[in-house]
Structures are given as structure tokens and as C-alpha cells.
Design a protein around this motif. Sequence first.
Motif, PDB file in Angstrom:
ATOM      1  N   ASP A 104       0.554  -1.198   0.249  1.00  0.00           N
ATOM      2  CA  ASP A 104       0.433   0.331   0.138  1.00  0.00           C
ATOM      3  C   ASP A 104       0.842   1.469   0.237  1.00  0.00           C
ATOM      4  O   ASP A 104       1.958   1.233   0.291  1.00  0.00           O
ATOM      5  CB  ASP A 104      -0.925  -0.081   1.385  1.00  0.00           C
ATOM      6  CG  ASP A 104      -1.994  -1.100   1.442  1.00  0.00           C
ATOM      7  OD1 ASP A 104      -2.081  -1.338  -0.475  1.00  0.00           O
ATOM      8  OD2 ASP A 104      -2.643  -1.279   2.486  1.00  0.00           O
ATOM      9  N   ARG A 105       0.105   1.919  -0.126  1.00  0.00           N
ATOM     10  CA  ARG A 105       1.056   3.570  -0.875  1.00  0.00           C
ATOM     11  C   ARG A 105       0.814   4.267   0.979  1.00  0.00           C
ATOM     12  O   ARG A 105       0.285   3.542   1.632  1.00  0.00           O
ATOM     13  CB  ARG A 105       0.841   4.589  -1.770  1.00  0.00           C
ATOM     14  CG  ARG A 105       0.404   4.491  -2.936  1.00  0.00           C
ATOM     15  CD  ARG A 105      -0.174   5.219  -3.891  1.00  0.00           C
ATOM     16  NE  ARG A 105      -1.618   5.836  -3.751  1.00  0.00           N
ATOM     17  CZ  ARG A 105      -1.603   4.411  -4.817  1.00  0.00           C
ATOM     18  NH1 ARG A 105      -1.742   4.503  -5.626  1.00  0.00           N
ATOM     19  NH2 ARG A 105      -3.150   5.445  -4.494  1.00  0.00           N
ATOM     20  N   PRO A 106       1.564   4.977   1.610  1.00  0.00           N
ATOM     21  CA  PRO A 106       1.979   5.364   2.666  1.00  0.00           C
ATOM     22  C   PRO A 106       0.885   6.008   2.560  1.00  0.00           C
ATOM     23  O   PRO A 106      -0.193   6.344   1.974  1.00  0.00           O
ATOM     24  CB  PRO A 106       3.312   6.303   2.520  1.00  0.00           C
ATOM     25  CG  PRO A 106       3.958   6.380   1.291  1.00  0.00           C
ATOM     26  CD  PRO A 106       2.860   5.855   0.087  1.00  0.00           C
ATOM     27  N   GLY A 107       0.056   6.227   4.147  1.00  0.00           N
ATOM     28  CA  GLY A 107      -0.985   7.261   4.879  1.00  0.00           C
ATOM     29  C   GLY A 107      -1.591   5.952   5.446  1.00  0.00           C
ATOM     30  O   GLY A 107      -1.698   5.468   4.948  1.00  0.00           O
ATOM     31  N   PRO A 108      -2.529   7.193   6.359  1.00  0.00           N
ATOM     32  CA  PRO A 108      -3.527   6.317   6.817  1.00  0.00           C
ATOM     33  C   PRO A 108      -4.647   5.601   5.862  1.00  0.00           C
ATOM     34  O   PRO A 108      -4.510   4.093   5.849  1.00  0.00           O
ATOM     35  CB  PRO A 108      -4.759   6.974   7.687  1.00  0.00           C
ATOM     36  CG  PRO A 108      -3.029   8.851   7.992  1.00  0.00           C
ATOM     37  CD  PRO A 108      -2.603   8.043   6.433  1.00  0.00           C
ATOM     38  N   THR A 109      -5.209   5.599   4.932  1.00  0.00           N
ATOM     39  CA  THR A 109      -5.626   5.601   4.497  1.00  0.00           C
ATOM     40  C   THR A 109      -4.974   4.628   2.844  1.00  0.00           C
ATOM     41  O   THR A 109      -5.666   4.268   1.771  1.00  0.00           O
ATOM     42  CB  THR A 109      -7.227   6.077   3.381  1.00  0.00           C
ATOM     43  OG1 THR A 109      -6.227   7.175   3.180  1.00  0.00           O
ATOM     44  CG2 THR A 109      -8.015   6.306   5.003  1.00  0.00           C
ATOM     45  N   GLY A 110      -3.905   4.414   2.923  1.00  0.00           N
ATOM     46  CA  GLY A 110      -2.786   4.063   1.997  1.00  0.00           C
ATOM     47  C   GLY A 110      -2.703   4.857   0.256  1.00  0.00           C
ATOM     48  O   GLY A 110      -2.888   4.668  -0.447  1.00  0.00           O
ATOM     49  N   GLN A 111      -3.546   6.234   0.176  1.00  0.00           N
ATOM     50  CA  GLN A 111      -3.846   6.606  -0.706  1.00  0.00           C
ATOM     51  C   GLN A 111      -3.012   7.979  -0.999  1.00  0.00           C
ATOM     52  O   GLN A 111      -2.732   8.759  -1.852  1.00  0.00           O
ATOM     53  CB  GLN A 111      -5.367   7.370  -0.316  1.00  0.00           C
ATOM     54  CG  GLN A 111      -6.713   6.488  -0.406  1.00  0.00           C
ATOM     55  CD  GLN A 111      -6.346   5.965  -1.493  1.00  0.00           C
ATOM     56  OE1 GLN A 111      -6.458   6.136  -3.069  1.00  0.00           O
ATOM     57  NE2 GLN A 111      -6.499   3.981  -1.537  1.00  0.00           N
ATOM     58  N   ASP A 112      -2.150   8.237  -0.313  1.00  0.00           N
ATOM     59  CA  ASP A 112      -0.785   9.067  -0.318  1.00  0.00           C
ATOM     60  C   ASP A 112      -0.316   9.029  -1.490  1.00  0.00           C
ATOM     61  O   ASP A 112      -0.297   8.034  -2.402  1.00  0.00           O
ATOM     62  CB  ASP A 112       0.053   9.498   0.655  1.00  0.00           C
ATOM     63  CG  ASP A 112      -0.490   9.970   1.479  1.00  0.00           C
ATOM     64  OD1 ASP A 112      -1.112  10.065   2.497  1.00  0.00           O
ATOM     65  OD2 ASP A 112       0.987   9.570   2.583  1.00  0.00           O
ATOM     66  N   VAL A 113      -0.442  10.006  -2.379  1.00  0.00           N
ATOM     67  CA  VAL A 113       0.732  10.625  -3.700  1.00  0.00           C
ATOM     68  C   VAL A 113       2.253  10.405  -4.018  1.00  0.00           C
ATOM     69  O   VAL A 113       2.728  10.653  -3.218  1.00  0.00           O
ATOM     70  CB  VAL A 113       0.234  11.661  -4.371  1.00  0.00           C
ATOM     71  CG1 VAL A 113       0.279  11.852  -5.598  1.00  0.00           C
ATOM     72  CG2 VAL A 113      -1.248  11.830  -4.460  1.00  0.00           C
ATOM     73  N   VAL A 114       2.541   9.285  -4.525  1.00  0.00           N
ATOM     74  CA  VAL A 114       3.557   8.642  -4.373  1.00  0.00           C
ATOM     75  C   VAL A 114       4.432   9.614  -5.763  1.00  0.00           C
ATOM     76  O   VAL A 114       3.616   8.842  -6.948  1.00  0.00           O
ATOM     77  CB  VAL A 114       4.154   7.707  -3.952  1.00  0.00           C
ATOM     78  CG1 VAL A 114       5.885   7.304  -4.189  1.00  0.00           C
ATOM     79  CG2 VAL A 114       4.065   7.238  -2.720  1.00  0.00           C
ATOM     80  N   ALA A 115       5.336  10.314  -6.101  1.00  0.00           N
ATOM     81  CA  ALA A 115       5.629  10.908  -7.262  1.00  0.00           C
ATOM     82  C   ALA A 115       7.108  10.107  -8.222  1.00  0.00           C
ATOM     83  O   ALA A 115       6.819  10.412  -9.237  1.00  0.00           O
ATOM     84  CB  ALA A 115       5.531  12.531  -6.887  1.00  0.00           C
ATOM     85  N   ASP A 116       7.709   9.609  -7.261  1.00  0.00           N
ATOM     86  CA  ASP A 116       9.178   9.164  -7.591  1.00  0.00           C
ATOM     87  C   ASP A 116       9.684   7.629  -6.913  1.00  0.00           C
ATOM     88  O   ASP A 116       9.298   8.090  -5.264  1.00  0.00           O
ATOM     89  CB  ASP A 116       9.663  10.442  -8.217  1.00  0.00           C
ATOM     90  CG  ASP A 116      10.795  10.030  -8.741  1.00  0.00           C
ATOM     91  OD1 ASP A 116      10.925   8.562  -9.971  1.00  0.00           O
ATOM     92  OD2 ASP A 116      12.115  10.227  -9.251  1.00  0.00           O
ATOM     93  N   LEU A 117      10.016   7.273  -7.316  1.00  0.00           N
ATOM     94  CA  LEU A 117      10.854   6.336  -6.166  1.00  0.00           C
ATOM     95  C   LEU A 117      12.491   5.889  -7.417  1.00  0.00           C
ATOM     96  O   LEU A 117      12.490   6.027  -8.515  1.00  0.00           O
ATOM     97  CB  LEU A 117      10.271   4.990  -5.993  1.00  0.00           C
ATOM     98  CG  LEU A 117       9.862   4.462  -7.468  1.00  0.00           C
ATOM     99  CD1 LEU A 117      10.703   3.322  -7.853  1.00  0.00           C
ATOM    100  CD2 LEU A 117       8.281   3.978  -6.866  1.00  0.00           C
ATOM    101  N   VAL A 118      13.712   5.749  -6.266  1.00  0.00           N
ATOM    102  CA  VAL A 118      14.623   4.740  -6.844  1.00  0.00           C
ATOM    103  C   VAL A 118      15.007   3.965  -5.788  1.00  0.00           C
ATOM    104  O   VAL A 118      14.150   3.661  -4.842  1.00  0.00           O
ATOM    105  CB  VAL A 118      15.957   6.636  -6.603  1.00  0.00           C
ATOM    106  CG1 VAL A 118      15.223   7.328  -7.558  1.00  0.00           C
ATOM    107  CG2 VAL A 118      16.016   7.354  -5.271  1.00  0.00           C
ATOM    108  N   ALA A 119      16.313   3.551  -5.646  1.00  0.00           N
ATOM    109  CA  ALA A 119      16.184   2.161  -5.082  1.00  0.00           C
ATOM    110  C   ALA A 119      18.235   2.505  -5.325  1.00  0.00           C
ATOM    111  O   ALA A 119      18.835   2.930  -5.831  1.00  0.00           O
ATOM    112  CB  ALA A 119      16.022   0.836  -5.691  1.00  0.00           C
ATOM    113  N   ASP A 120      18.364   1.696  -3.656  1.00  0.00           N
ATOM    114  CA  ASP A 120      20.297   1.640  -3.964  1.00  0.00           C
ATOM    115  C   ASP A 120      20.002  -0.230  -2.916  1.00  0.00           C
ATOM    116  O   ASP A 120      19.256  -0.226  -3.647  1.00  0.00           O
ATOM    117  CB  ASP A 120      20.690   2.413  -2.529  1.00  0.00           C
ATOM    118  CG  ASP A 120      20.089   2.326  -1.863  1.00  0.00           C
ATOM    119  OD1 ASP A 120      19.281   1.507  -0.815  1.00  0.00           O
ATOM    120  OD2 ASP A 120      20.607   4.054  -0.674  1.00  0.00           O
ATOM    121  N   SER A 121      20.720   0.093  -2.413  1.00  0.00           N
ATOM    122  CA  SER A 121      21.049  -1.478  -2.167  1.00  0.00           C
ATOM    123  C   SER A 121      20.220  -1.756  -1.000  1.00  0.00           C
ATOM    124  O   SER A 121      20.002  -3.062  -0.373  1.00  0.00           O
ATOM    125  CB  SER A 121      22.900  -2.251  -2.189  1.00  0.00           C
ATOM    126  OG  SER A 121      23.342  -0.783  -0.728  1.00  0.00           O
TER     127      SER A 121
END
Length: 845
Positions: free
Chosen positions: A415-432
Motif C-alpha cells: 500500500d502507498r503510505p498514509g492512513p488510508t494508503g492514498q498518499d500520492v507518490v511521485a517518484d522512487l529510486v533504489a540503492d542496496s
Amino acid sequence: MKLFRGRAALAAALMGAAALAACDGSRNPFQPRPGPGPDGGGNPAADSTRPAVQIVLPDTQTDNVAVGDSLFVRARVTDNTMLASVQFDAYAVRGSEVLGTATRVDRFTTKTVDLRAAGRVVRDTTLDRFLYATADTLPEAGIYVVVTAADTAGNTASDTFRVNLGGPRVTLAVEDDEAFAGTQLTVTVTAADTRDLIQSVLLTGTGAMQFQMPIQLPTALPSVDTTLVIPIPIAARGAVTLTATAVSGSNLVGAAPQLSVTIREPQQDQVPPKTTFSFQIPERVEQQDSFTVQVSGADENRVDSVGVTVLAILRDQTPPVDPPDTLRIYVGRGQVTGGTFRFAFADLGLDPHETFEVDLEVTAWSRDVQGNCGAATRENTPQELPCTVGAGGIHLSSGTGRLVRVFLARGLTIDRPGPTGQDVVADLVADSNFIYLSNYSRNRVELLPVGGTVYGRPVQVGSKPWGLALGRFRDSLYVANSGGTNISVIPLGGAVLNEAEGARIFTVNERLFSVLFDPLTGEVGVVRLHDYSDRPQFLAQASNGLLVYSTAPTPAAEDGTVRLYDPRKLRSDIFIGYVDRHEAGRAIVVNADSAFQVPPSFVMVCPRRRLGDTTDPQCITGFPAEVSDSLTKLRSQPPNAQGQRYDTRLDLGADIEDVGFADTTFVASSTNRRFVAVGEGVRTNARIPMFEAVGDSLVSRGDVRDLISNAADRVIGLGLNFDGSLGAARGDKVYFFNSALRQQGEIVSGSPAGGVALHPDARNYPLGTQRLGFVSGLDNGRPFVDVIDAFHFELVKRIYIRDPVVGALVVAPRAPGDPAFVNLRLYALTSTGILSLPIINADLP
């Protein structure tokens, strides 16, 4: 529905009128008597028989009357000779008779009826009268209501009834005065008190059934009207007395007249209950998902239990099996008349790294207290199909259940973050260690451990964070705060991550100036200022430390740009290295404080100051070619004490129309940060400029227009491999290009949905290994991620997932504890959350 009162039927009551007449207001010191008969004192010697008085309505004790309401009284009076008058009184007795302080206080007006006025003999009559309330507004219990009759001989008699003024008025009703064991009793309770409101209501049963049922009120109400269904035990026999009471806000208690219901022997019941069901079973699921079935039963007597049986049947087996194997039998049951049953797909025990099609065969059922069973196989339709009961109490119908085909996709969506899983996530990146997510809704960066499902402690950043980028040494994270004009910096590697507040980058607005001139004479016609949005959108850091970021268009500034932030300069640059220099009579002034047209036909350019200087350089005036040469000489001057050179330019042949980018403009970097690419997300044909970090600047590589003419598409995803020797752009197709922006190949990969990524270890294209791309898309509406051979441009593996990818797609290393056959992990923004998709060795060539 029948209403029952506390007294017997009226006819029976009147048969005993003489006996009831003795009820003359016991403990009432103010029993009224009407006036004498016609002879002034009556004639007791001639007639000594007293009249009979029966109050018919109200017909039970402790009825409640609202303060200020009138009181309706019905009374029957009889006499053996002749009635003279009837008097109606209603009053309270306050004080103490023993102490001599008892006082009568009229609460309703007295009414007297002269039965002789009609001039005829009246021996038997029923009188109805409304008694009107007096001005006293005090709520009070135990008001005496007295009806007194006198005959012509002066004999008197009375009947007394008591009511409460104020407090709840409560009624009680049942459907019938008989019920059968094993069925159910339906009771309706009403209570009203508009003055003080109803605080609580209680229904009580005594006798053959013992129960107390409080009616829960979330808040005090002016009225309550509810129907309660009470199961009758199969062993119950005899009379049940029902009592209902209500308590008002001023703690006055109102009680309904008691009712009596007789419980009879159970009837022989061979009719099964009707069963109705509905379900929420998606067409595409992941293995951690579950599904629900809602079941209810209805019976002419009483439902004892409901349940559902679900057969899970594996389809498309290799080699084929006929009939297909039944994977599992789900069974849910409850001793209720209705219930919701939840089942987990993980209980099927299927390989989470494969996809499957499973048929669910749903049969709902209900049973009554006599054991009759009715099944249903059509949703939202009451049915009473014969039940087949197997081992372990498994209930099926005599036919096939409701079939629902489900596709079990790969991956796990968090689920996306937030109490109801409805927060807007705009981007993601990853490291190890982590997947970093920009939480646009809450101005923070979320941390999701690689392989984990629970977010860690978030990091607060600036307003509306959008793009994210790992620093060139992977020891910091840059965050584009699109709600402002600044960039947050988060040092990585510590036990607790926080923004380095002192390192936040505050950008300065930059502008360009377009110049229109006669290409033959050099005479300047127009010099115009062009302002662009400077809200950071996506970003990357090049290997020489420059931050490359796109800016998001706003209503006031419709175009975005590519900006360069160099900490060694006072201000950012608007980068236009991708703009061709072939338009005669056009030029662009870059990195200037200002530019003007100077009569009669010159351009004046005022260069901007270098970091460390205390004065501005002189403005330069002339024809465009002359000013361009002068600025070139200015830039070639030795650096100042801080090592900075002048950077103002007048680029001849550049057209201002080629500068702006429409939303959204992606920025991608190679893993080694040597190359940075920008992808235009709206315009068709899209532009994909490519820059190489050389020294302390960026150099545009390749022919932007050549890639446009080869691709002829818009960009919704962009990725580079380790050293920038191969890039991929996602449009209607997937386009692969080298570091010179020469298209290497293309492949159709369904309909575009979201991001694209290249294997992070791929390098030295076309040589080397791991020449793989990962592309999201839709196949006839079914979302997938494709693994693509980026040298032969063919599909290696199509991995079907539950939800479409709608944003960034990144590659992360294997998580600690992953099995050896897991090669790497993909993470992507989907329509419902964050997809974690392990890529196993069998997915790769």
C-alpha cells in the motif's frame, strides 16, 4: 400486528364494574365528589346502590403524557336507577398527609358532565373527554386521574388512574400473541420524549424465555422506533412476559404496558431456508490477497446457521488434467443468519514466482433450526436448492456452483503510505538498502527496505517533493521540491536519516532572451525576455557534480526547462545545449542579467557576475555576431580567485521556440553518472537530449532530431544502463539508443503504461552481458512487465502483474534472505501501490 394492553378486554372488564368501582383512589386524601342529586341531598332511603365507574382509556398504569399536552380519558358509568353527573379530575398531591402538608395541585382542568340536562333517564353511558393542561410545567410522576359519578339519590363512586407528566412514552407491540419454539419473536419498541430526549431503552423478557436486550443509542434522540428479532429456544414452552422501559435525559423512566406471548410446541418444518450471497472476487489478484463472500439466510421460522463452500480448481495444467485438479476446498460457516467469510489465496500453496488461472466454484447455504438446508449458486438471488453434505460438513448444491475465474499474478503490492494508503507518490529510486519514495502529499521521503513490506521512519523535506536522485557517490539523496524552488539533500548511510537542512539548495530564477535580426545586415528587430517555470521536477547528478533538473510547468509559466545547478556558481543555468543552431536571423542570450534592443538596431547584453566578484561586468552592445564574439572573448578570460569564468553567451542560430519542454520531462542518468538523458513526456515527436559530463560542464551528444525522426513518439519512461552506452525510451513502442542518440532498435511491447529500466550492470554496449531492458505495459488490458533482449530486440519473458504500472520502474538488488534463484528485484509505482517483483533466473535468457 396486534397491540395488547395490561387490562383484560373491555367486555370482561365491564362485567366486573361493581367490583372495580371500589378502586376509588387509595391513599388519595383529595378524592373529589360531585354535587348532590335533584332534591339537594338525595334520598338514600329510596336508593342506596352506588354507581359503577370504569376508566377505559388510558387503560393501564404509568402511561406518560408530555408536559403541556392534553389528556384523553374515556370512562363508562352505570347506575341501577338514574345517573346525575360525572366529574373528571387530574391533579398531583404534593406534601405529606401525615405531616398535614398535603396539597392538591390541579395539573389538568376539571370537567363536569350533567347527565340530567338532556331531560331523559341515563343509566349506562360512555363518556370521552379531553382534559387540558394547566400552566404548571413541572415534570411529575403519579398524577391522579379520577372519574367520579353520582346518581340522583346522591350515591357516588369513582375510579382512579395514575399517569406521569413528562418522561418517555413507550409502546410495545408483537406480531401475534402466540409463537412456536425454534422460531423467532419479532418485537417492536417505540419511545418518544421530544423535551428531554431518550437516553436508553431496555426490552426484558421473563417466564418461558429470560432475556434483557438494551437498545444501544449513539446519542440521545427525540424518538426511537426499532424492531428486534429474538430467537426462541427449541425447548421454550409457556408464557413470556415482555416489558419495555425508556429513560429520558432528566432520568424519568417510562414503561410500556406489558405484553404476554405464549410459546407453543414447535411445528414440523420441512421447508429449507432461502439463501442469498454476493462476493468481492477481483479478476486479477496477488497471492497475498484475499476474497470475501457475504451470505444471508431467510426462513419462515428461524435460520440457525449460514456458510459458504468454495472449490478452487487449477486451470491450464501442463500436462492437461481432465477434470482439472481441485486445489483446495474453502469452507466458512457461522451460527448466524448472515455473515461475511474471508479466504486467502496464499492458502492454495501455489508457487509465488509463477502465474496461474484458478476457477473458484462458490456455493452458499443456510440451515434452519430443524436442520433443513437450502443452497444458492447464483449471486444476489434467493435460492433454496437441495444441499449435498459431504465429509467434514462440506455443503454443496446438487448442481455446479457459481464459477469465477481468477488470475493469480506475480509480485506483491505494498500500500502507498498514509492512513488510508492514498498518499500520492511521485517518484522512487533504489540503492542496496532502501527504496526511496517521494511522498508528494506529506512533504516527506518514505523509506521501504529492499524486500520489506513495512515503511521505516520517513524523512521530512520541502514542499511537494517530486523527483529523486542518488548522488554521484551514492552517499546522498537529492529531492526536487516542486512546491517551491529548492532541492533537499539527505545524507545516506546513517542509522537515522534526516535532511541536511543547512545544505538545502535554493535556486535563483533564470531567464532567456530571444533575438530576432536580419541575417544579411545584422540589424536587430526584436529582443524579448522569456521566463520559464523554475519548480524542480525530476533530477539527476552527473559525475562532475552538476545537478541536472527539469522544471514543472505552471499555469503562469507553461513551459519547463532543463537547469544545471553548479555549487561553484552564484546561479543556475538554463541548459539549451540540445537546441540546434541552424535558424538564420535568430539567437538566444543565455546566462545574462538582461538584454535589450538599442536603437537604431543593436542588441545590448549585460553579463552576469561570477562567484567571488564584487562588481558586474560591463554591458556589451552591437550587432548579434559582434556581441556573440565579444562574449566568447569574455568567457576565455582567466578565472578569478575562486576559479570561476564568465558564462554569458549569445547563441547564434538558436530558436527560442525549441527550448521549452511540456509536462512531464523525465531525467535519467547512467549508473556511473557520466551520461544524463532528458525525455519530453507530452510532445509528439518527443525530444530526448543526451548529455555527457566533460570537465566541469555538460556537452550535448548526438542529433536530437535524428532520434525524433526515428522514434516519432512521445516519452512516458526513460532509462540508461551502467555507462550510458545504451538507453531506452518507452512510447507506443520501446526504443533503444546509444550514447550518440543513434537508434539501435525497437520492439512492440503491448500498450504503454509506465516506466522502463535497463539492467544496472549492463555496460559496453553492444558488447558485454546483461543487455536487458524491463518495460511495463498492457496486453489487452492485462498489466505486465516485459524482460527484453536489448541486442536482438525480442521478448524474453512477459510477467503478468495485478495492476498497471503508472510511474517510475527501478531495479534493485536481491534482498537479504532471497532464495538463490532470485536474481534481482523490480519496484514500480502502480495504480494501487508499490509493486515489489522478484526477477528469478528463469525469467532471464
